[in-house]
Motif scaffolding. Structure first.
Motif, PDB file in Angstrom:
ATOM      1  N   PRO A   1     -25.514  37.153 -40.080  1.00 49.01           N
ATOM      2  CA  PRO A   1     -25.996  38.375 -39.448  1.00 49.01           C
ATOM      3  C   PRO A   1     -24.897  39.418 -39.493  1.00 49.01           C
ATOM      4  N   ARG A   2     -25.289  40.665 -39.570  1.00 51.54           N
ATOM      5  CA  ARG A   2     -24.261  41.705 -39.486  1.00 51.54           C
ATOM      6  C   ARG A   2     -23.740  41.744 -38.069  1.00 51.54           C
ATOM      7  N   LEU A   3     -22.445  41.919 -37.932  1.00 50.71           N
ATOM      8  CA  LEU A   3     -21.866  41.905 -36.595  1.00 50.71           C
ATOM      9  C   LEU A   3     -21.546  43.319 -36.142  1.00 50.71           C
ATOM     10  N   GLY A   4     -21.629  43.535 -34.847  1.00 52.20           N
ATOM     11  CA  GLY A   4     -21.330  44.848 -34.277  1.00 52.20           C
ATOM     12  C   GLY A   4     -19.834  45.118 -34.260  1.00 52.20           C
TER      13      GLY A   4
ATOM     14  N   VAL B   1     -26.246  59.422 -36.414  1.00 55.08           N
ATOM     15  CA  VAL B   1     -25.763  58.165 -36.997  1.00 55.08           C
ATOM     16  C   VAL B   1     -26.621  56.986 -36.587  1.00 55.08           C
ATOM     17  N   ASN B   2     -27.266  57.104 -35.437  1.00 54.44           N
ATOM     18  CA  ASN B   2     -28.122  55.989 -35.035  1.00 54.44           C
ATOM     19  C   ASN B   2     -29.571  56.225 -35.427  1.00 54.44           C
ATOM     20  N   GLY B   3     -29.794  57.246 -36.234  1.00 50.96           N
ATOM     21  CA  GLY B   3     -31.173  57.609 -36.575  1.00 50.96           C
ATOM     22  C   GLY B   3     -31.874  56.593 -37.441  1.00 50.96           C
ATOM     23  N   LEU B   4     -31.117  55.711 -38.085  1.00 50.60           N
ATOM     24  CA  LEU B   4     -31.746  54.818 -39.051  1.00 50.60           C
ATOM     25  C   LEU B   4     -31.832  53.397 -38.529  1.00 50.60           C
ATOM     26  N   GLY B   5     -32.276  53.221 -37.308  1.00 52.62           N
ATOM     27  CA  GLY B   5     -32.429  51.869 -36.801  1.00 52.62           C
ATOM     28  C   GLY B   5     -31.425  51.575 -35.708  1.00 52.62           C
ATOM     29  N   VAL B   6     -31.073  50.316 -35.576  1.00 50.43           N
ATOM     30  CA  VAL B   6     -30.236  49.930 -34.443  1.00 50.43           C
ATOM     31  C   VAL B   6     -28.825  49.637 -34.923  1.00 50.43           C
ATOM     32  N   SER B   7     -28.157  50.644 -35.457  1.00 46.35           N
ATOM     33  CA  SER B   7     -26.873  50.371 -36.079  1.00 46.35           C
ATOM     34  C   SER B   7     -25.717  50.370 -35.094  1.00 46.35           C
ATOM     35  N   GLU B   8     -25.965  50.824 -33.883  1.00 46.59           N
ATOM     36  CA  GLU B   8     -24.967  50.698 -32.828  1.00 46.59           C
ATOM     37  C   GLU B   8     -23.684  51.473 -33.043  1.00 46.59           C
ATOM     38  N   ALA B   9     -23.755  52.586 -33.727  1.00 50.71           N
ATOM     39  CA  ALA B   9     -22.553  53.386 -33.858  1.00 50.71           C
ATOM     40  C   ALA B   9     -22.168  53.954 -32.495  1.00 50.71           C
TER      41      ALA B   9
END
Lengths: 584, 369
Positions: A43-46, A85-93
């Motif tokens: 999984p990608r990590l935050g 920056v968070n417009g494309l899903g739950v990227s948690e920037a």
């Protein structure tokens, strides 16, 4: 659901437990295979777990406007950049101010940092564009979009519009969005959206859009407009992104009731720099929040020109769209020529009126920013912390295993296998969804997953206890397994629904980290139901046929004697007679 | 462990019954006491907001050989707050600490320079704004509001409004206690904490609903019998799901306890502890409240219904008549303290099958002859 005549024929995968199990295993194998095939094996990590990239932006005030670099504007900018920056899903920037004139943006590893830089580094632009056409959000069926059919639709941009066959004319909903007026106040026309009006108000097709850039470009744009699906966040974010001010474009926007609509827009006539000042104010006469705009003298001329033109047009071409960062924030109708100042009224509250005022007076980002530095950052959570956490979690899990084995004995095989299946499914789905929706696993999400262990375990604990209750009634195992299922199933569904409701609401309403957490919760809850229905239950049915369990071996966890079943015990392993529901 | 297994059997047969509902005043009292303590703790100590909510100071060092964990210790000593330390690029450090103003930040910067053996003035100290914008927090609260509203409606439809009220009371009870413990311990509130709270909220309701489901089943057709009052049925429901409640709570708490006690033992305070503490307290409170608060509260509310009052009258009248005839209203073998709630049931039917129907219209008696 018909009352089952025989326990074994009740719905819920009892009929062919072997087949259900095989199917489940195939699905699992497919997911795991897909994981390795796509190369997304983790999984990608935050940021807190894996680090990422940090971008420092420095605010640049325009000459003569040095005072613009102030706290209010910096905070406005943080909000806008965060949305971008968070417009494309739950990227948690993460976005925060640093010092007086810097904004730092932290982006998790695996996010395209170049793309992110583009998003944060460019100053958002604001344009006023004439509206050429408005449609509900979904992609249209391939018919010329210039002539929308006049069938009534529920609500424009209604979520229920799946876009399959609903290329309908908007029922003049933009009138509810706000109307640009000067001193003369016109009563807003009633909005028929959602009403059961059989006909939209304007059944005539708008004239084909005048595209200055030649017919070819026009038709390409028409195609793009027809295909655009504003219900899809990705498409939404890209719709009007790279639009040139001098060219027509497509864009998405929300209408007053919060549904999405798509717009076909002409070249920009006025832009954010033409607005001298704007603010959200309370209109004392009507008691509603409005946004007042003052144009610069050049802007006023342009504005008068465009509004004069637009006011002659039929709906929906009598609107101009206020486009910010490629998204339509408002599309008021124009009823007359306007000049130096105008107001937008609509369904504003104090916050949204002031926000829009702010956005208008600054051309969106109140300041322009330069990218100062781009460097990698290590995880916010120290490596030792993470290691210790993993060790501690593993010890906790080991204790769970020991507890289940001691208490449930043979049954714990079912419990542990169910947990394992849940784990594998959760892990592979998280890995696969990382790139798909920008899902990044962070510490809170990990904790959510740990709690999910309890909820998953609860499902089979409820079921096991039901089975044991049935055995205490004096039943043999096979009927016990089937009779316990409907009641356990109901409990599981009712309680999981509450969990899922929480996840769904939070996912829809929130942004950023909370959204990521909600996603984890929803995913684990759904998987819990899937595993119990398609793995635990069929496995239990199969095990009930084995001698070890059916005979109530002391180590099976189902020993009638130990459970304190009532005599007479049916010790024989004769195939159990179906439970006769018609008992005297 | 086998004792627990036997307990299951005895609970099932109604031989053992803890009078949860009858002693409800005691539970309410305990809970009110804890809740008041929590609120007082909150009022007196307040919550310690982390850098993501309040902003703070950030120190950027020049190249240094000091390790991340060492820098963390230095910062903790200098400020008294836990610090987030990250490596920027290759070997400069970014140290973030919450709740410092400019003067303090400069002071801490000097201190850090001294600790790390860096020439004074080389450490760059700046104030940072909250990264967890008000926007995100506001949206989280909005979501919470919407969820509460929907869940009350759902519970009112799936069960009844009394249960919805009781579930909400239990939920508020759990959250208050958790937040109070946070204030008392003085841990920093981070986004992780908020998310921990949201997790608890889901779990608390989940656990309550499992117990309510058994109560709903048990109280079906309650007015068609004169053996039990509503309160007693509620008590039997708790008892019949008690083993499940114990097992689930143990399984849910063990990994979290591992994080909190073992992880904390390794490392002292840290981000992991923040979250695992809120989860541990919240999960424990959630399990407690579904048994000791929510269900007795439903019984309380229910007993006020005229129909239930009438039922109680009938039940008591029948018992009195039976007592007057010189026999127990039950099949004999009355045992221990004879509270109404734990009178043994003559036939060992499941609590769910105390009365008439069970499940999907099946007959209740499970004995096959």
């Amino acid at each position: 659901m018909a009352a089952p005549k025989k326990g074994r024929k009740a719905p819920g995968g009892q009929g062919k437990p072997g087949r259900t199990l095989a199917l489940m295993l195939i699905v699992m194998a497919a997911l795991v295979g897909g994981m390795f095939w796509s190369g997304e094996t983790t999984p990608r990590l935050g940021i807190d777990l894996a680090g990422g990239t940090t971008i420092t932006l420095k605010a640049e005030a325009e000459p003569g406007k040095e005072s613009a670099v102030n706290e209010t504007n910096m905070n406005t900018a943080v909000g806008i950049i965060e949305r971008r920056v968070n417009g494309l899903g739950v990227s948690e920037a993460e976005v925060q101010t640093q010092g007086k004139e810097n904004i730092i943006v932290n982006i998790p590893k695996g996010t395209n940092s170049e793309q992110a830089q583009k998003q944060v580094g460019t100053t958002a632009r604001l344009y006023f564009r004439p509206v050429l056409n408005v449609l509900p959000a979904g992609p249209a069926t391939p018919e010329p979009s210039g002539s929308p059919s006049a069938s009534p639709s529920g609500e424009p941009g209604d979520k229920a519009t799946d876009g399959k066959d609903k290329a309908t004319a908007p029922s003049s909903s933009p009138t509810t969005q706000g109307r640009a007026l000067t001193e003369a106040l016109k009563a807003p026309s009633p909005s028929p959206s959602g009403a059961a009006s059989g006909q939209p108000e304007n059944a005539q097709s708008p004239a084909p859009a005048p595209t200055p850039s030649g017919a070819a470009a026009g038709s390409a744009l028409e195609k793009q407009f027809a295909a655009l699906n504003c219900l899809d966040p990705k498409a939404r974010a890209n719709a009007g992104k790279d639009a040139q001010p001098g060219q027509p474009t497509v864009a998405c926007g929300k209408n007053s009731i919060g549904g999405w609509e798509k717009y076909l827009l002409g070249p920009a006539e006025v832009d954010g720099r033409d607005v001298d000042d704007a603010k959200g104010v309370l209109d004392p006469q009507r008691g509603i929040w409005i946004v007042q705009m003052d144009f610069t003298s050049a802007g006023a001329k342009k504005f008068a020109k465009i509004t004069g033109k637009l006011s002659q047009q039929p709906s929906p071409m009598n609107q101009f769209a206020i486009v910010l960062d490629g998204e339509v924030v408002s599309a008021p109708q124009v009823n007359q020529t306007l000049s130096a100042n105008a107001e937008i009224s609509g369904s504003f509250d104090q916050q949204s009126a002031q926000d829009l005022g702010n956005i208008l007076s600054y051309g969106a980002l109140p300041l322009s920013f330069n990218v100062e530095t781009v460097t990698t950052v290590t995880p916010a959570l120290g490596g030792e912390q993470l290691k210790a956490g993993l060790i501690a979690g593993a010890i906790g899990l080991a204790l769970v295993v020991i507890y289940l084995v001691v208490y449930y004995r043979g049954l714990s095989v079912v419990a542990l296998l169910s947990l394992l299946v849940s784990g594998i499914l959760t892990y592979s789905l998280m890995s696969l969804l990382g790139p798909a929706i920008g899902f990044a696993l962070n510490l809170p999400a990990v904790c959510g997953a740990i709690v999910a262990i309890g909820i998953t375990a609860d499902s089979f604990i409820v079921y096991f206890e039901r089975i044991r209750d049935e055995i205490r009634e004096g039943r043999t195992l096979r009927p016990a397994v089937e009779r316990a299922w409907p009641r356990a199933r109901r409990t599981i569904l009712v309680s999981d629904f509450v969990s899922f409701l929480a996840a769904a609401v939070l996912f829809v309403v929130t942004v950023g980290k909370v959204q990521g957490f909600a996603f984890t919760l929803g995913l684990t809850t759904l998987l819990d139901v899937v595993v119990v229905f398609f793995f635990t239950k069929p496995l239990m049915t199969l095990l009930a046929r084995t001698k070890f369990f059916a005979s109530g071996h002391p180590w099976s966890g189902l020993d009638p004697k130990r459970l304190g079943a009532k005599p007479p015990l049916r010790r024989s392993r004769r195939v159990s007679a179906p439970v006769d529901p018609k008992e005297a | 462990m086998s004792r627990l297994g036997n307990l299951g059997a005895r609970l099932y047969r109604g031989e053992v019954g803890y009078d949860f509902v009858g002693k409800r005043k005691l539970w309410y009292g305990i809970s009110i006491l804890i809740t008041i303590t929590a609120i007082v703790g909150l009022a007196v100590r307040g919550l310690n907001m982390g850098i993501e909510f309040k902003g703070g100071a950030v120190f950027t060092t020049p190249k240094t050989s000091v390790s991340v964990s060492q820098a963390q210790e230095y910062a903790q000593e200098a400020t008294g707050h836990p610090a987030i330390v990250q490596k920027l690029g290759n070997d400069t450090l970014r140290i973030q600490v919450s709740e410092l103003d400019t003067a303090q930040a400069n002071q801490v910067g000097k201190q850090l320079a001294e600790d790390m053996d860096i020439p004074a003035g080389k450490i760059n100290a700046e104030l940072v704004g909250p990264s967890w914008g008000a926007q995100i927090a506001n949206k989280a609260w909005t979501g919470l509001g919407v969820f509460m509203f929907l869940v009350v409606i759902y519970l009112a439809i799936a069960f009844e409004w009394r249960m919805a009220v009781a579930a909400l009371v239990a939920l508020i009870h759990d959250i208050t206690i958790t937040v109070g413990v946070y204030a008392l311990v003085g841990f920093e509130v981070t986004p992780g904490t908020v998310i921990g709270l949201l997790t608890i909220l889901g779990y608390s309701l989940y656990d309550t609903v499992v117990v309510f489901d058994s109560l709903k089943e048990g109280s079906k057709d309650i007015t068609k019998q004169t053996r039990w009052t509503y309160g007693e049925i509620a008590n039997r429901s708790i008892n019949s799901t008690l083993v499940r409640s114990i097992n689930t709570t143990v399984v849910a708490l063990l990994p979290v306890a591992g994080l909190l006690f073992i992880g904390g033992g390794f490392l002292g305070a840290g981000m992991l502890n923040d979250i695992s503490l809120s989860l541990f307290v919240g999960l424990a409170a959630g399990a407690y409240s579904s048994i000791f608060i929510a269900t007795p509260l439903v019984a309380d509310l229910k007993e006020r219904e005229p129909a239930m009052k009438a039922l109680k009258k009938r039940v008591l009248a029948k018992r009195e008549a039976a007592a007057a005839r010189g026999e127990s209203s039950e099949d004999g073998d009355l045992e221990h303290h004879g509270e109404p709630g734990d009178e043994p049931h003559g036939e060992a039917t499941a609590a769910g099958a105390v009365v008439g129907q069970r499940g999907r219209g099946r007959p209740s008696s499970g004995r096959r002859r």
